[in-house]
Design an enzyme around this catalytic site. Structure first.
Site: not given
Length: 152
Positions: A53, A60
């Site tokens: 992120c 992620d």
């Protein structure tokens, strides 16, 4: 394979373990399509895609799928594996990642049609799926029935 078919491929058949540090460093290698006159699909699935992120730096995870109709060239899958792995320490928004993968695929092999879809693991109770198409959304290229469009 003959030397003319493998001249541009540098990763296949090598035991190199060093992954590219970023998508800027990674290269999507290609090879000549043996049946360029036929419209057929190639479906590539990467269920363990990872990135960071850009705001929090938290990891992620996503299931990334690529579906394309090749023209003159096809993407070599080991180079795709290395390219996708290069995102693991790369901070970017999910939508930007999906669009960049499509842009890099189009730049590498100029497919007749392509779709890249990323289904990202839920964060904060929201699951994000992003899909980008080449050349446009009006093209009738559809996912196989057993793809991400089917609930797991």
């Amino acid at each position: 394979m003959s030397d003319s078919l493998t001249a541009d491929i540098t990763l296949l058949g090598r035991s190199e373990h060093r992954l590219p540090a970023s998508p800027d460093e990674a290269a999507l290698e290609t090879f000549p399509n043996r049946t360029p006159g036929r419209n057929y699909t190639i479906h590539l699935s990467a269920p363990d895609f990872g990135s960071l992120c850009p705001v929090t730096g938290q990891p992620d995870a996503a299931h990334v799928e690529i579906l394309y109709i090749p023209d003159e060239r096809c993407v070599e899958t080991k180079s795709l594996k290395f390219y996708l792995a290069s995102y693991r320490n790369h901070a970017s928004f999910n939508e930007a990642i999906v669009n960049r993968i499509l842009d890099d695929l189009v730049a590498a092999c100029a497919p007749k049609q392509a779709i890249v879809r990323g289904r990202f693991v839920p964060r904060g109770g929201i699951q994000l799926t992003c899909e980008a198409r080449h050349p446009s959304r009006e093209i009738p290229l559809e996912w196989p029935a057993a793809s991400l469009s089917t609930p797991h």
